[in-house]
Design an enzyme around this catalytic site. Structure first.
Site, PDB file in Angstrom:
ATOM      1  N   ARG A 188      27.376  -0.108  -2.493  1.00 24.32           N
ATOM      2  CA  ARG A 188      27.723  -1.244  -1.750  1.00 24.32           C
ATOM      3  C   ARG A 188      28.188  -0.952  -0.549  1.00 24.32           C
ATOM      4  O   ARG A 188      28.495   0.196   0.120  1.00 24.32           O
ATOM      5  CB  ARG A 188      28.907  -2.096  -2.329  1.00 24.32           C
ATOM      6  CG  ARG A 188      28.606  -2.528  -3.851  1.00 24.32           C
ATOM      7  CD  ARG A 188      27.306  -3.334  -4.202  1.00 24.32           C
ATOM      8  NE  ARG A 188      27.062  -4.436  -3.367  1.00 24.32           N
ATOM      9  CZ  ARG A 188      27.105  -5.688  -3.613  1.00 24.32           C
ATOM     10  NH1 ARG A 188      27.176  -5.787  -5.112  1.00 24.32           N
ATOM     11  NH2 ARG A 188      26.797  -6.808  -2.998  1.00 24.32           N
ATOM     12  N   SER A 189      28.277  -1.994   0.456  1.00 27.42           N
ATOM     13  CA  SER A 189      29.020  -1.624   1.719  1.00 27.42           C
ATOM     14  C   SER A 189      30.380  -1.412   1.764  1.00 27.42           C
ATOM     15  O   SER A 189      30.887  -0.658   2.607  1.00 27.42           O
ATOM     16  CB  SER A 189      28.566  -3.081   2.787  1.00 27.42           C
ATOM     17  OG  SER A 189      28.968  -3.912   2.088  1.00 27.42           O
ATOM     18  N   GLU A 215      13.053  -4.994   1.390  1.00 24.14           N
ATOM     19  CA  GLU A 215      14.019  -5.656   0.410  1.00 24.14           C
ATOM     20  C   GLU A 215      14.442  -6.974   1.043  1.00 24.14           C
ATOM     21  O   GLU A 215      14.649  -7.515   2.171  1.00 24.14           O
ATOM     22  CB  GLU A 215      15.097  -4.778   0.518  1.00 24.14           C
ATOM     23  CG  GLU A 215      16.256  -4.937  -0.621  1.00 24.14           C
ATOM     24  CD  GLU A 215      17.383  -3.974  -0.458  1.00 24.14           C
ATOM     25  OE1 GLU A 215      17.279  -2.906  -0.006  1.00 24.14           O
ATOM     26  OE2 GLU A 215      18.613  -4.388  -0.637  1.00 24.14           O
ATOM     27  N   LYS A 236      19.972   4.281  -2.648  1.00 19.72           N
ATOM     28  CA  LYS A 236      20.302   3.847  -1.244  1.00 19.72           C
ATOM     29  C   LYS A 236      22.206   3.939  -1.386  1.00 19.72           C
ATOM     30  O   LYS A 236      22.421   3.092  -1.994  1.00 19.72           O
ATOM     31  CB  LYS A 236      19.782   2.405  -1.077  1.00 19.72           C
ATOM     32  CG  LYS A 236      20.136   1.689   0.298  1.00 19.72           C
ATOM     33  CD  LYS A 236      19.731   0.289  -0.015  1.00 19.72           C
ATOM     34  CE  LYS A 236      20.078  -0.550   1.245  1.00 19.72           C
ATOM     35  NZ  LYS A 236      19.654  -1.949   1.025  1.00 19.72           N
ATOM     36  N   GLU A 251      28.109   0.921   6.824  1.00 22.68           N
ATOM     37  CA  GLU A 251      27.697   1.901   6.002  1.00 22.68           C
ATOM     38  C   GLU A 251      27.613   3.206   6.780  1.00 22.68           C
ATOM     39  O   GLU A 251      26.687   3.966   6.460  1.00 22.68           O
ATOM     40  CB  GLU A 251      26.204   1.551   5.140  1.00 22.68           C
ATOM     41  CG  GLU A 251      26.760   0.145   4.438  1.00 22.68           C
ATOM     42  CD  GLU A 251      25.542  -0.072   3.741  1.00 22.68           C
ATOM     43  OE1 GLU A 251      24.508   0.626   3.816  1.00 22.68           O
ATOM     44  OE2 GLU A 251      25.751  -0.775   2.772  1.00 22.68           O
ATOM     45  N   ASP A 272      15.860  -3.652   4.855  1.00 19.92           N
ATOM     46  CA  ASP A 272      16.527  -4.448   4.178  1.00 19.92           C
ATOM     47  C   ASP A 272      16.964  -5.921   5.120  1.00 19.92           C
ATOM     48  O   ASP A 272      17.673  -5.771   5.625  1.00 19.92           O
ATOM     49  CB  ASP A 272      17.957  -4.203   3.387  1.00 19.92           C
ATOM     50  CG  ASP A 272      18.570  -4.937   2.563  1.00 19.92           C
ATOM     51  OD1 ASP A 272      17.776  -6.249   2.340  1.00 19.92           O
ATOM     52  OD2 ASP A 272      19.540  -4.859   2.056  1.00 19.92           O
ATOM     53  N   ASP A 298      17.073  -7.299  -4.460  1.00 20.96           N
ATOM     54  CA  ASP A 298      18.413  -7.092  -4.452  1.00 20.96           C
ATOM     55  C   ASP A 298      19.011  -8.356  -4.828  1.00 20.96           C
ATOM     56  O   ASP A 298      19.399  -8.606  -6.110  1.00 20.96           O
ATOM     57  CB  ASP A 298      18.963  -6.468  -3.220  1.00 20.96           C
ATOM     58  CG  ASP A 298      20.501  -6.400  -2.947  1.00 20.96           C
ATOM     59  OD1 ASP A 298      21.005  -6.632  -4.049  1.00 20.96           O
ATOM     60  OD2 ASP A 298      20.939  -6.088  -2.015  1.00 20.96           O
ATOM     61  N   LYS A 309      22.707  -2.492  -8.576  1.00 24.52           N
ATOM     62  CA  LYS A 309      24.162  -2.151  -8.128  1.00 24.52           C
ATOM     63  C   LYS A 309      24.907  -2.575  -9.417  1.00 24.52           C
ATOM     64  O   LYS A 309      25.166  -3.684  -9.684  1.00 24.52           O
ATOM     65  CB  LYS A 309      24.328  -3.087  -6.930  1.00 24.52           C
ATOM     66  CG  LYS A 309      23.802  -2.834  -5.477  1.00 24.52           C
ATOM     67  CD  LYS A 309      24.069  -4.161  -4.768  1.00 24.52           C
ATOM     68  CE  LYS A 309      23.594  -3.894  -3.583  1.00 24.52           C
ATOM     69  NZ  LYS A 309      23.678  -5.067  -2.609  1.00 24.52           N
TER      70      LYS A 309
HETATM   71  P1  PGA Z   1      26.294  -5.444   0.315  1.00 24.13           P
HETATM   72  O1  PGA Z   1      24.922  -4.672   1.085  1.00 24.13           O
HETATM   73  O2  PGA Z   1      27.156  -4.111  -0.445  1.00 24.13           O
HETATM   74  O3  PGA Z   1      27.129  -5.490   1.418  1.00 24.13           O
HETATM   75  O4  PGA Z   1      25.673  -6.286  -0.395  1.00 24.13           O
HETATM   76  C1  PGA Z   1      24.119  -3.650   0.459  1.00 24.13           C
HETATM   77  C2  PGA Z   1      22.664  -4.154   0.424  1.00 24.13           C
HETATM   78  O5  PGA Z   1      22.336  -5.375   0.670  1.00 24.13           O
HETATM   79  O6  PGA Z   1      21.874  -3.516   0.116  1.00 24.13           O
HETATM   80 ZN    ZN Z   2      20.297  -5.725   0.088  1.00 22.28          ZN
END
Ligand code: PGA
Ligand code: ZN
Length: 437
Positions: free
Chosen positions: A367-368, A287, A389, A206, A243, A313, A338
């Protein structure tokens, strides 16, 4: 009514990790065209809507040609003739076609791309920016960003265990100032890393800094130091969000492994460890401190960390039913939203509305694995979510969202309020208490 949908075409695109994702083009009767792409996570929870992946040799099994095939053969033809701006109606149709709760039959990645492309096309046809066209009941606002400074976990080859150490510019007076302060903290953190002999040139998924600093606490301390180096007052100008993404740390026996510290803790011990960090460092948001199904762990977290923003999350997975249970049982005081965890745009908006009515704070999140799309910024503004975020301040898939918010604040809707530190749970008390102290 918006001109009806006349054509829907799915295709395979790449996300910011170079992995395939579903893209969708929509054409309306008045000739308006729009494209949207689905993001994809690395630390995905068990309760998320399910992406369809081909499992074939190409792209190490991650191809999405089957999901694209369903867009073109099933989902697309079913929405031709419908109103592109009617997200509720469209999403009902798409969910009925799939027939499974997690959209795993036709693929949540395809479903999401279709609902987003329709919404973008509908807004464009009406000559309105997406944030103004999206139907939400809340007052729109510019969100307070929480911005990744140092990454770990699944986003940084597990350099440390916690997945994100983020900066929260809670005293900033505008979104633009919030990003300016974040840049100062990022540069100060990079300088600190270099003084310790680590490279600040390598960035994680990220765009965050990534370094094996030996312990989770040392990583958070580095960011706390960077806030001071940047000339900001810890706790009032700026603070830290963490997080833990603890679902990723679970061992087979229900304990949590902090591999960077060679320690294994049970849920109580992990929460006590995090409480220790929060006592000594300016942390305002935690988180996923424990795993997605660790009910006892979440109870411990609510007891020990509930005076801070306790953010779910993987816990909620942007799922209305899980949110409902969480509200009843007091799991957390804030929810990460998300859209691809839910599977549809209207579903994500409904979760945001429900959280707001329950008095919870909300953080709209990328998302990542992201794309250069910016619709997430409009979603955060339209729903008055209060917080957003999207990773670091760098890498194009991240700046696409920041730039959209900068554009909205400076040109498109300069009268919109900036949510600021008041957006943090529990109901901004962390900030207010500091201010009056
Ligand atoms: P992810 O990470 O998109 O890999 O799930 C983002 C998060 O956990 O906040
Ligand atoms: Zn998260």
């Amino acid at each position: 009514m918006t001109p009806e949908i006349t054509q829907v075409v799915g295709w395979e695109a790449l996300d910011s990790r170079g992995r395939p994702t579903v893209a969708c083009d929509v054409v309306l009767a008045d000739g308006t065209r729009a494209t949207a792409k689905a993001p994809s996570g690395a630390s995905t929870g068990r309760h998320e809507a399910r992406e369809l992946r081909d499992g074939e040799e190409r792209y190490a099994g991650r191809g999405v040609r089957r999901a694209v095939g369903h867009v073109n053969a099933v989902l697309g033809p079913a929405v031709v003739g419908l109103d592109a701006a009617d997200a509720d109606g469209l999403d009902r149709r798409l969910r009925a076609l799939d027939g499974t709760p997690d959209l795993g039959r036709l693929g949540a990645n395809g479903v999401l791309a279709v609902t987003l492309a329709c919404a973008v096309a509908g807004a464009r046809s009406a000559g309105r920016p997406l944030f103004a066209a999206l139907q939400a009941q809340a007052e729109p606002s510019l969100p307070l960003p929480m911005v990744n400074i140092v990454s770990g976990g699944a986003h940084a080859a597990r350099a440390v265990d916690v997945q994100d150490v983020l900066f929260v510019p809670l005293g900033a007076a505008s979104f633009a100032q919030a990003l300016e302060w974040t840049d100062a903290v990022r540069r100060a953190a990079a300088a600190r890393l270099e003084r310790l002999g680590h490279s600040a040139a390598l960035v994680a998924d990220e765009g965050g800094l990534a370094a094996a600093l030996g312990s989770n606490r040392a990583t958070i301390e580095l960011v706390a130091g960077a806030i001071e180096d940047a000339g900001l007052a810890p706790g009032t100008d700026g603070a830290i969000a963490v997080d833990v993404a603890a679902t990723e740390l679970l061992t087979g026996s229900g304990t949590y492994r902090l591999a960077s510290e060679r320690r294994e803790l049970d849920a109580e011990e992990l929460v006590a460890e995090i409480e220790g960090w929060c006592r000594e460092l300016p942390i305002v948001s935690v988180e996923d401190p424990v795993g997605e199904d660790d009910a006892d762990g979440w109870r411990a977290a609510a007891r020990r960390l509930g005076h801070l923003q306790l953010l779910g999350d993987d816990l909620f997975a942007t799922n209305a039913e899980r949110l409902g249970r969480g509200v009843q049982e007091g799991w957390a005081n804030a929810i990460l939203v998300k859209p691809n965890q839910n599977g549809t745009l209207s579903g994500a908006i409904a979760v945001l509305e429900r959280a707001r009515k329950a008095g919870m704070a909300a953080v709209v999140s990328a998302r990542s694995g992201e794309t250069e799309d910016a619709w997430l910024a409009d979603l955060a503004v339209a729903t008055g979510a209060g917080q957003i975020k999207v990773g670091s301040t760098m890498r194009g898939e991240r700046t696409a969202k920041w730039n959209r918010l900068l554009h909205i604040e400076s040109v498109l809707a300069p009268d919109l309020p900036f949510a600021g530190g008041r957006a943090l749970a529990p109901l901004g008390t962390a900030v207010a208490a500091e201010r009056t102290a």
